[in-house]
Scaffold this motif. Structure first.
Motif, PDB file in Angstrom:
ATOM      1  N   GLY A   8      -7.726  -4.474  -1.895  1.00 43.78           N
ATOM      2  CA  GLY A   8      -7.501  -3.157  -2.656  1.00 43.78           C
ATOM      3  C   GLY A   8      -7.663  -3.333  -4.059  1.00 43.78           C
TER       4      GLY A   8
ATOM      5  N   ASN B 154      -4.237   9.556  -6.484  1.00 42.50           N
ATOM      6  CA  ASN B 154      -4.360   8.366  -7.180  1.00 42.50           C
ATOM      7  C   ASN B 154      -2.906   8.008  -8.158  1.00 42.50           C
ATOM      8  OD1 ASN B 154      -6.857   7.990  -6.608  1.00 42.50           O
ATOM      9  ND2 ASN B 154      -7.565   9.037  -8.007  1.00 42.50           N
TER      10      ASN B 154
ATOM     11  N   THR C  37      -1.984  -0.652   5.685  1.00 36.13           N
ATOM     12  CA  THR C  37      -3.076   0.660   5.587  1.00 36.13           C
ATOM     13  C   THR C  37      -2.354   1.680   6.358  1.00 36.13           C
ATOM     14  OG1 THR C  37      -3.854  -0.342   7.942  1.00 36.13           O
ATOM     15  CG2 THR C  37      -4.860  -1.116   6.003  1.00 36.13           C
TER      16      THR C  37
ATOM     17  N   GLY D  87      -3.140   0.774  -4.599  1.00 36.32           N
ATOM     18  CA  GLY D  87      -4.623   1.174  -4.215  1.00 36.32           C
ATOM     19  C   GLY D  87      -5.438   0.613  -3.276  1.00 36.32           C
TER      20      GLY D  87
ATOM     21  N   THR E 272      -8.995   3.367  -4.784  1.00 34.74           N
ATOM     22  CA  THR E 272      -8.577   2.580  -3.722  1.00 34.74           C
ATOM     23  C   THR E 272      -9.684   1.426  -3.658  1.00 34.74           C
ATOM     24  OG1 THR E 272      -9.146   3.971  -1.939  1.00 34.74           O
ATOM     25  CG2 THR E 272      -6.838   4.091  -2.729  1.00 34.74           C
TER      26      THR E 272
ATOM     27  N   SER F 236      -2.335  -3.451  -5.218  1.00 35.41           N
ATOM     28  CA  SER F 236      -2.636  -3.720  -3.776  1.00 35.41           C
ATOM     29  C   SER F 236      -3.360  -5.173  -3.739  1.00 35.41           C
ATOM     30  CB  SER F 236      -3.338  -2.643  -3.168  1.00 35.41           C
ATOM     31  OG  SER F 236      -2.442  -1.470  -3.019  1.00 35.41           O
TER      32      SER F 236
ATOM     33  N   ALA G  60      -7.385   4.844   1.475  1.00 38.83           N
ATOM     34  CA  ALA G  60      -7.002   6.212   1.438  1.00 38.83           C
ATOM     35  C   ALA G  60      -8.010   6.657   2.671  1.00 38.83           C
ATOM     36  CB  ALA G  60      -7.408   6.865   0.295  1.00 38.83           C
TER      37      ALA G  60
ATOM     38  N   ALA H 164      -0.889   4.611   1.129  1.00 34.33           N
ATOM     39  CA  ALA H 164      -2.176   5.311   1.626  1.00 34.33           C
ATOM     40  C   ALA H 164      -1.848   6.805   1.738  1.00 34.33           C
ATOM     41  CB  ALA H 164      -2.568   4.733   2.968  1.00 34.33           C
TER      42      ALA H 164
ATOM     43  N   GLY I 112       0.812  -1.128  -0.027  1.00 34.03           N
ATOM     44  CA  GLY I 112       0.148  -0.096  -0.113  1.00 34.03           C
ATOM     45  C   GLY I 112       0.950   1.212  -0.103  1.00 34.03           C
TER      46      GLY I 112
END
Length: 482
Positions: free
Chosen positions: A454, A409, A292, A414, A435, A458, A417, A262, A260
């Protein structure tokens, strides 16, 4: 082996066909406490023969286990849930010792991990099917769901408990048998969970544990075995790509929870009294070592200076040290290697023009790194392109919301967020983000009852929620005369 504060047997062996055993060649590897550098256990290393034995045991157990009633599988998982709930401090202490995380993070993970067994105990008896008349009226369409088969479950070091139960729960609930392959840094937590399932009454061969050395070739060999029909992997995108290539040869069903990066978007009008504590939680939970974890903070220019000031004040008060000291809020990284990766990212960011507001250095005496805040970061800098996996906050100022969405983005990842701002505006921005998950005005979104997963690179599939058990089931269509 260093004894635990809590009284329990600590397993450091393989678990194959219902028995704890040493590896076939007797080799071991050290499990190290990253807070002290001390070896706390010598864990059995699995050979090719051991991995083959685990596959054969899981394969032999599958026919009977797959035919057990959903209620029986449910009750097994609920018994395991009750044991873990009763022994949560032991559970947490094992994590602190081998992973280095703060006690508060370990207790939170113990609770979270335990809930997956309760959730999937409930889902085991609710597997959906279908029965309907075809549009032409010439047949009855029956759709049944059946367990996929032997499942190989590969878990990471950052959440050694939750990632194991998040996979074992649905696999066993669905009627699959399992081979758990934990990270070499944190096998003791996995062994504790397997022992709990054993004590809860899991039949022999239903749950197996191996720690293969060398890892890559032996995992590939298990995937190539025709008996293995499911791979669930949590880890880096780079390793995920390699495993997908391996799975292609035998068309193994795959679930992937990968890397990720994020983004956090702080919108104009955001309430900083709400946003700062939640953003801090999104960043510092598990010491930042979470897929995350908030990685890139895009803060509107109208709020930038105050946001940085408040975050700096909060980070300056974070108590850092060994996780067994329950007053510490930030523990060690899992290893000196991981600490040095974080330090190198900060050094590169400073070289690219970032300013260290708080922290920015390693701490003597273990794999510790100071809670760090970087300002003056530009989108596109190396630290915005890399999953930090440590306690470092990187802030980018922006002027237009459209630019914040574009920058958020602008990554191959993804997973998740975070958006802070007036709820209507935040929801509108959430729908524009590429995401699989979005947290609005909150710092944590993981929940056993919600589908976790994801987009883009992801991952594939979902874990948790009603969707999680479906990853371990195959649909079968049966046509009947009307």
């Amino acid at each position: 082996m260093t004894p635990l504060t809590q009284t329990t047997r600590l397993f450091a062996e393989l678990f194959i066909d219902g028995e704890w055993r040493a590896g076939a060649d007797g080799a071991t590897f050290p499990v190290v406490d990253p807070a002290t550098g001390d070896t706390i256990a010598d864990f059995a290393a699995a050979t090719a023969d051991d991995c083959e034995a685990a596959v054969r045991a899981a394969d032999a157990a599958f026919p009977a286990w797959s035919q057990t009633s959903p209620r029986e599988r449910s009750e097994l998982l609920y018994r395991a849930f009750e044991i873990l709930r009763a022994e949560r401090e032991t559970f947490a202490e094992i994590m602190v010792r081998e992973n280095g995380k703060a006690w508060s993070d370990a207790i939170a993970e113990a609770n979270y991990a335990t809930e997956f067994f309760r959730w999937f105990a409930e889902e085991a008896v609710r597997v959906p099917g279908d029965f309907r008349l075809s549009p032409a009226g010439d047949k009855r369409i029956v759709v049944a769901r059946q367990p996929t088969g032997v499942a190989l479950l590969v878990t990471p070091w950052n959440f050694p408990a939750a990632m194991a139960t998040r996979k074992l729960g649905p696999a066993l609930a669905a009627g699959c048998t399992a081979i758990l392959k934990p990270a070499r840094e944190t096998p003791l937590t996995a062994a504790f969970i397997v022992d709990v399932l054993h004590r809860a009454g899991a039949p022999k061969g239903v749950v197996n544990l191996v720690t293969p050395v060398p890892t890559g070739p032996l995992v590939a060999a298990m995937i190539a075995d025709p008996a293995v029909r499911k791979l669930s992997f949590t880890g880096s995108t780079e390793v995920g790509r390699e495993l997908l290539r391996t799975c292609a040869d035998t068309i193994v069903s795959t679930s992937m929870e990968l890397g990720g990066n994020a983004p956090v978007i702080v919108l104009p009008g955001a309430d900083l009294d709400e946003a700062v504590p939640a953003a801090l939680l999104a960043k510092m939970r598990n010491g930042g070592a979470a897929c995350t974890a908030a990685n890139r903070f895009y803060v509107h220019e109208s709020l930038h200076d105050e946001f940085v000031r408040r975050m700096a004040a909060e980070l300056s008060t974070v108590a850092t040290g060994p996780g067994l000291d329950r007053d510490n809020q930030l523990g060690a990284l899992v290893s000196a290697v991981e600490r040095d990766k974080v330090a190198a990212l900060v050094e590169t960011a400073v070289a690219e023009g970032a300013r260290v507001v708080v922290g920015g250095a390693s701490i003597e005496g273990g794999a510790f790194y100071e809670p760090t805040l970087l300002d003056g970061v530009r989108h596109g800098d190396a630290i915005t392109r890399t999953e930090i996996f440590g306690p470092v906050t990187a802030v980018v100022s922006y002027r237009e919301v459209g630019d914040a969405v574009r920058m958020a983005n602008d990554t191959e990842f993804g997973l998740v967020a975070y958006v802070f701002g007036p709820e209507h505006d935040a929801l509108r921005v959430s729908l524009r983000l590429d995401t699989g998950m979005v947290a609005v005005n909150r710092g944590v979104l993981s929940d056993p009852a919600a589908p976790f997963g994801g987009a883009k690179e992801s991952g594939l599939g979902r874990e948790g929620g009603s969707e999680g058990i479906l990853e371990y089931l195959e649909e079968k269509y049966i046509a009947l005369n009307p």
